[in-house]
Design a protein around this motif. Structure first.
Motif, PDB file in Angstrom:
ATOM      1  N   PRO A  24       0.838  -1.202   0.000  1.00  0.00           N
ATOM      2  CA  PRO A  24       0.000   0.000   0.000  1.00  0.00           C
ATOM      3  C   PRO A  24       0.871   1.250   0.000  1.00  0.00           C
ATOM      4  N   PRO A  25       0.441   2.302  -0.656  1.00  0.00           N
ATOM      5  CA  PRO A  25       1.229   3.536  -0.654  1.00  0.00           C
ATOM      6  C   PRO A  25       1.236   4.162   0.732  1.00  0.00           C
ATOM      7  N   ALA A  26       2.053   5.202   0.886  1.00  0.00           N
ATOM      8  CA  ALA A  26       2.122   5.909   2.163  1.00  0.00           C
ATOM      9  C   ALA A  26       0.742   6.437   2.541  1.00  0.00           C
ATOM     10  N   GLN A  27       0.373   6.237   3.779  1.00  0.00           N
ATOM     11  CA  GLN A  27      -0.922   6.677   4.268  1.00  0.00           C
ATOM     12  C   GLN A  27      -0.846   8.043   4.957  1.00  0.00           C
ATOM     13  N   ALA A  28       0.368   8.595   5.020  1.00  0.00           N
ATOM     14  CA  ALA A  28       0.564   9.915   5.620  1.00  0.00           C
ATOM     15  C   ALA A  28       1.814  10.524   5.007  1.00  0.00           C
ATOM     16  N   TRP A  29       1.909  11.827   5.063  1.00  0.00           N
ATOM     17  CA  TRP A  29       2.973  12.577   4.404  1.00  0.00           C
ATOM     18  C   TRP A  29       4.261  12.545   5.212  1.00  0.00           C
ATOM     19  N   TRP A  30       5.367  12.871   4.516  1.00  0.00           N
ATOM     20  CA  TRP A  30       6.668  13.069   5.160  1.00  0.00           C
ATOM     21  C   TRP A  30       7.356  14.237   4.469  1.00  0.00           C
ATOM     22  N   ASP A  31       7.861  15.166   5.245  1.00  0.00           N
ATOM     23  CA  ASP A  31       8.418  16.408   4.703  1.00  0.00           C
ATOM     24  C   ASP A  31       9.846  16.208   4.224  1.00  0.00           C
ATOM     25  N   VAL A  32      10.022  16.196   2.909  1.00  0.00           N
ATOM     26  CA  VAL A  32      11.340  16.279   2.268  1.00  0.00           C
ATOM     27  C   VAL A  32      11.257  17.457   1.310  1.00  0.00           C
ATOM     28  N   PRO A  33      11.871  18.604   1.640  1.00  0.00           N
ATOM     29  CA  PRO A  33      11.691  19.816   0.838  1.00  0.00           C
ATOM     30  C   PRO A  33      12.058  19.606  -0.631  1.00  0.00           C
ATOM     31  N   VAL A  34      11.207  20.127  -1.496  1.00  0.00           N
ATOM     32  CA  VAL A  34      11.356  19.996  -2.948  1.00  0.00           C
ATOM     33  C   VAL A  34      11.866  21.321  -3.509  1.00  0.00           C
ATOM     34  N   ALA A  35      12.655  21.220  -4.561  1.00  0.00           N
ATOM     35  CA  ALA A  35      13.224  22.419  -5.182  1.00  0.00           C
ATOM     36  C   ALA A  35      12.140  23.458  -5.460  1.00  0.00           C
ATOM     37  N   GLU A  36      12.371  24.683  -4.981  1.00  0.00           N
ATOM     38  CA  GLU A  36      11.381  25.745  -5.147  1.00  0.00           C
ATOM     39  C   GLU A  36      11.353  26.272  -6.575  1.00  0.00           C
ATOM     40  N   THR A  37      12.484  26.209  -7.265  1.00  0.00           N
ATOM     41  CA  THR A  37      12.527  26.574  -8.682  1.00  0.00           C
ATOM     42  C   THR A  37      13.173  25.434  -9.449  1.00  0.00           C
ATOM     43  N   ARG A  77       6.850  20.041  -6.627  1.00  0.00           N
ATOM     44  CA  ARG A  77       6.773  21.209  -5.753  1.00  0.00           C
ATOM     45  C   ARG A  77       5.322  21.616  -5.508  1.00  0.00           C
ATOM     46  N   GLU A  78       4.481  21.485  -6.494  1.00  0.00           N
ATOM     47  CA  GLU A  78       3.066  21.804  -6.317  1.00  0.00           C
ATOM     48  C   GLU A  78       2.451  20.908  -5.239  1.00  0.00           C
ATOM     49  N   GLU A  79       2.775  19.621  -5.300  1.00  0.00           N
ATOM     50  CA  GLU A  79       2.268  18.696  -4.293  1.00  0.00           C
ATOM     51  C   GLU A  79       2.852  19.020  -2.919  1.00  0.00           C
ATOM     52  N   TYR A  80       4.122  19.392  -2.882  1.00  0.00           N
ATOM     53  CA  TYR A  80       4.762  19.747  -1.615  1.00  0.00           C
ATOM     54  C   TYR A  80       4.069  20.943  -0.969  1.00  0.00           C
ATOM     55  N   ASP A  81       3.798  21.968  -1.741  1.00  0.00           N
ATOM     56  CA  ASP A  81       3.144  23.160  -1.201  1.00  0.00           C
ATOM     57  C   ASP A  81       1.746  22.825  -0.669  1.00  0.00           C
ATOM     58  N   ARG A  82       1.076  21.908  -1.343  1.00  0.00           N
ATOM     59  CA  ARG A  82      -0.252  21.508  -0.879  1.00  0.00           C
ATOM     60  C   ARG A  82      -0.175  20.791   0.465  1.00  0.00           C
ATOM     61  N   GLN A  83       0.793  19.900   0.605  1.00  0.00           N
ATOM     62  CA  GLN A  83       0.926  19.135   1.842  1.00  0.00           C
ATOM     63  C   GLN A  83       1.397  20.002   3.006  1.00  0.00           C
ATOM     64  N   VAL A  84       2.382  20.860   2.751  1.00  0.00           N
ATOM     65  CA  VAL A  84       2.959  21.641   3.839  1.00  0.00           C
ATOM     66  C   VAL A  84       1.952  22.631   4.416  1.00  0.00           C
ATOM     67  N   ALA A  85       0.947  22.977   3.629  1.00  0.00           N
ATOM     68  CA  ALA A  85      -0.075  23.908   4.115  1.00  0.00           C
ATOM     69  C   ALA A  85      -0.890  23.311   5.257  1.00  0.00           C
ATOM     70  N   ALA A  86      -0.887  21.991   5.371  1.00  0.00           N
ATOM     71  CA  ALA A  86      -1.664  21.325   6.421  1.00  0.00           C
ATOM     72  C   ALA A  86      -0.895  21.183   7.727  1.00  0.00           C
ATOM     73  N   ARG A  87       0.371  21.595   7.735  1.00  0.00           N
ATOM     74  CA  ARG A  87       1.174  21.430   8.948  1.00  0.00           C
ATOM     75  C   ARG A  87       0.676  22.377  10.043  1.00  0.00           C
ATOM     76  N   ARG A  88       0.772  21.911  11.266  1.00  0.00           N
ATOM     77  CA  ARG A  88       0.393  22.750  12.397  1.00  0.00           C
ATOM     78  C   ARG A  88       1.361  22.532  13.543  1.00  0.00           C
ATOM     79  N   ARG A  89       1.449  23.513  14.390  1.00  0.00           N
ATOM     80  CA  ARG A  89       2.215  23.377  15.627  1.00  0.00           C
ATOM     81  C   ARG A  89       1.241  23.128  16.770  1.00  0.00           C
ATOM     82  N   HIS A  90       1.549  22.150  17.577  1.00  0.00           N
ATOM     83  CA  HIS A  90       0.687  21.821  18.709  1.00  0.00           C
ATOM     84  C   HIS A  90       1.195  22.571  19.930  1.00  0.00           C
TER      85      HIS A  90
END
Length: 657
Positions: free
Chosen positions: A620-633, A643-656
């Motif tokens: 099965p594919p990954a069931q949750a994200w993992w942050d590996v920064p993608v080239a911005e340009t 990078r488009e997918e990265y920006d979408r995922q990182v927007a969901a990050r929160r600090r507890h």
């Protein structure tokens, strides 16, 4: 006599009664080895040697000191109880891995020492030391060091630091050690050795402990007090929770509607599996596990919902997203567990963390319950007993149903419809799953296997699942398996121990195969050949790096690595190091080879080339994200899309907070 009165001279009779404390003249190295052989740990009435053996590779920095001392300790006239067994390694990093595997299998109640020469022998310890400290596992490192007396400067392999004359390469070990000392005088060993044992036996502060030993001091003689060599017991404490923290935790649990337990390695280190099971029986709270915590409950326990985080199950991760109380137990809450801060997405989520270290207990702004895991669960169970708490039956039905659905996905990944076909990696695991019992132990550390194992493996006993993922160190598996075999008892040799490695990992560190052959340990080595770095290759594709540099292939006309696979025969290599090798080319071949290897009395290797799975039969594919920064340009479409997918995922990050 008043405090200001002069002291009376002693009479001749009293002078005759005074005797100097007995001493023993030994070198510093001899004294250290004799001291180590007399240290014990005790927990719950069980007593064992703290330092059971010493691994070593000798060079000019330790051969005349620790080396000579080990000869005397191994063949001395003091009986077998205080002898120090010696184990011969082939690579310094691997020796630490073996000692760490031993310590983990021993429940952190017993450890091993590792001695090396100066220079590269010492710096080769750094990776293993980092792995031990990150995973909170005890190991004693005894690297040789340059001369304390500096008769010649520099000596062979000495690092010269123009601004600091007291720095050596051993200082590289400071940041990866929980305790570090350099023994520049014989008598300095006494307090340093006691501090070293304190840290090794400390459940909240253990890890790599380094005593750097200048080669001249190792060989220097000193009159040691006999009491230094008395047997000493180090009690492994089980601190109970603070009353206020316990009451706060009970209130948080009672108010939770969708609680979730995240079990980490601390459950195993504390031997808290039975108390966890009792707690879940009373409350019906589901239990997800980190890599280190997998096995806290058996796979078929109703409350076990499998791995959590980036390599976890859909069941655990969906519950994590809706949980209103996350109860961490003995976990560090790493980014794989939290999906880089995106997993626990319920706006009302709170954290309660039962951990023996306050540092970990306060992570994610948690309500801390600083205590031993077993003592903590016992206290929580007792405190909740009279208050009638249990999760809503609908919640229990929800997660047990999701668990059953995930098991269907596991079965699909393990299925082998064509016995004549080359197996996929998950089919290899399925064949092994059909074969093993609760006695078997699986060891892995890096590559794509940890992800498949965390999602799919059905753990049958508390110590079956041995995946090192705190440092995720390629090359850990083979030496760690040796350590586990030594810890399980080489006399009976009843437990099959499997080291699972891909071709990339094998090429990193196969040297301790020679040690397994030398000791005739029944290691079962399973090599999966897929001609490259499968895990990092998949990640490379996901982040827009197009699998560059991840395949083991000849260069092509454009300078890339897309040519034919390299003609490397790892099975022949393993055989050349002394292993009996069983080659498998089909599913049916592999089934027979695994069974034969499991029954083998000596070290045995099963070698199989794996097929790339399709999207249906693969893991099965990954069931949750993992942050590996993608080239911005980037100019290449793959990187732009990533990078488009990265920006979408990182927007969901929160600090507890």
């Amino acid at each position: 006599m008043s405090p200001t009165s002069p002291a009376s001279p002693k009479s001749p009779a009293s002078a005759k009664k005074h005797h100097p404390a007995p001493t023993r003249r030994l070198t510093t190295a001899q004294a250290l080895v004799a001291f180590l052989a007399r240290q014990y740990t005790e927990r719950d009435g069980r007593r064992q040697r703290l330092i059971s053996a010493t691994w070593g590779i000798f060079g000019h920095g330790n051969v005349a000191g620790i080396g000579q001392a080990l000869v005397e300790a191994g063949h001395g006239g003091n009986g077998t109880a205080h002898r120090m067994p010696y184990l011969q390694g082939r690579n310094e990093q691997a020796m630490v891995h073996a000692a760490v595997g031993y310590a983990r299998q021993s429940g952190r109640l017993s450890a091993q020492a590792v001695t090396t020469s100066i220079g590269p022998g010492a710096t080769n310890l750094v990776t293993g030391a980092a792995l031990a400290t990150i995973n909170r596992l005890p190991v004693l490192l005894l690297p040789g060091d340059t001369f304390a007396t500096r008769p010649a400067d520099p000596v062979l392999q000495q690092l010269e630091v123009p601004y600091a004359g007291d720095v050596s390469v051993n200082d590289c070990l400071r940041p990866v050690s929980r305790y570090f000392d350099r023994i520049t005088r014989p008598e300095a060993l006494i307090p340093a050795a006691l501090q070293a044992m304190r840290v090794l036996a400390d459940p909240a502060g253990t890890g790599a402990v380094t005593l750097a030993l200048p080669q001249d001091v190792q060989a220097e003689a000193y009159d040691w007090p006999e009491e230094f060599f008395a047997e000493r017991d180090w009690h492994i404490r089980r601190p109970a929770p603070d009353t206020h923290e316990l009451e706060t935790a009970v209130r948080a649990i009672r108010s939770a509607r969708r609680p979730l337990i995240v079990a980490g390695g601390g459950v195993r280190h504390s031997a808290a599996e039975e108390t966890l099971a009792a707690f879940t029986a009373a409350t019906r709270i589901p239990v997800a596990s980190t890599q280190a915590g997998k096995g806290a409950l058996r796979h078929d326990h109703p409350a076990d919902i499998g791995g959590i985080g980036h390599t976890g199950t859909a069941t655990a991760n969906e519950l994590a997203r809706t949980a209103d109380l996350v109860i961490g137990v003995g976990t560090r809450f790493s980014d794989f567990t939290t999906a880089s801060g995106t997993l626990f997405s319920n706006p009302a989520v709170r954290f309660l963390h039962l951990n023996i270290t306050a540092f970990d207990a306060h992570k994610l702004a948690a309500l801390p319950l600083v205590a031993d895991a077993r003592a903590g669960f016992e206290a929580l169970t007792a405190a909740l007993a009279g208050r009638g708490y249990r999760v809503d039956p609908a919640y229990e039905t929800e997660y047990t149903g999701a668990k059953e659905a995930w098991e269907e996905r596991v079965e699909a990944s393990f299925a082998t419809p064509d016995a004549t076909a080359r197996p996929t990696q998950t089919q290899v695991l399925g064949l092994l799953d059909d074969l093993v019992t609760e006695e078997d132990i699986l060891i892995n550390a890096a590559g794509s296997l940890p992800g498949d194992l965390h999602k799919l493996w059905r753990t049958r006993s508390r110590d079956q699942y041995h995946v090192e993922y705190g440092y995720s160190c390629m090359g850990y598996e083979i030496p760690a398996a040796i350590g586990v075999l030594l810890a399980t008892g080489t006399g009976q040799r009843t437990r099959p121990v499997w080291a699972l490695v891909g071709d990339g990992t094998y090429l990193m560190n196969p040297t301790e195969i020679v040690t397994a052959v030398q000791e005739n340990l029944p290691l079962k080595l399973l090599i999966l050949q897929n001609h490259g770095y499968a895990s990092i290759g998949g990640l490379s594709e996901a982040v827009g790096a197009e699998r560059f540099g991840t395949a083991y292939r000849h260069r092509d006309a454009d300078g890339g690595f897309t040519g034919p696979p390299l003609p490397v025969d790892l099975a022949a290599n393993a055989a050349s190091l002394g292993l009996r090798v069983l080659r498998a080319t089909t599913v049916d071949d592999l089934r027979k080879a695994l069974s034969e290897a499991r029954d083998a009395e000596g070290p045995t290797c099963v070698y199989v080339e794996t097929e790339t799975p399709d999207t249906v039969s693969g893991p099965p594919p990954a069931q949750a994200w993992w942050d590996v920064p993608v080239a911005e340009t980037a100019s290449r479409p793959a990187a732009v899309k990533a990078r488009e997918e990265y920006d979408r995922q990182v927007a969901a990050r929160r600090r507890h907070l």
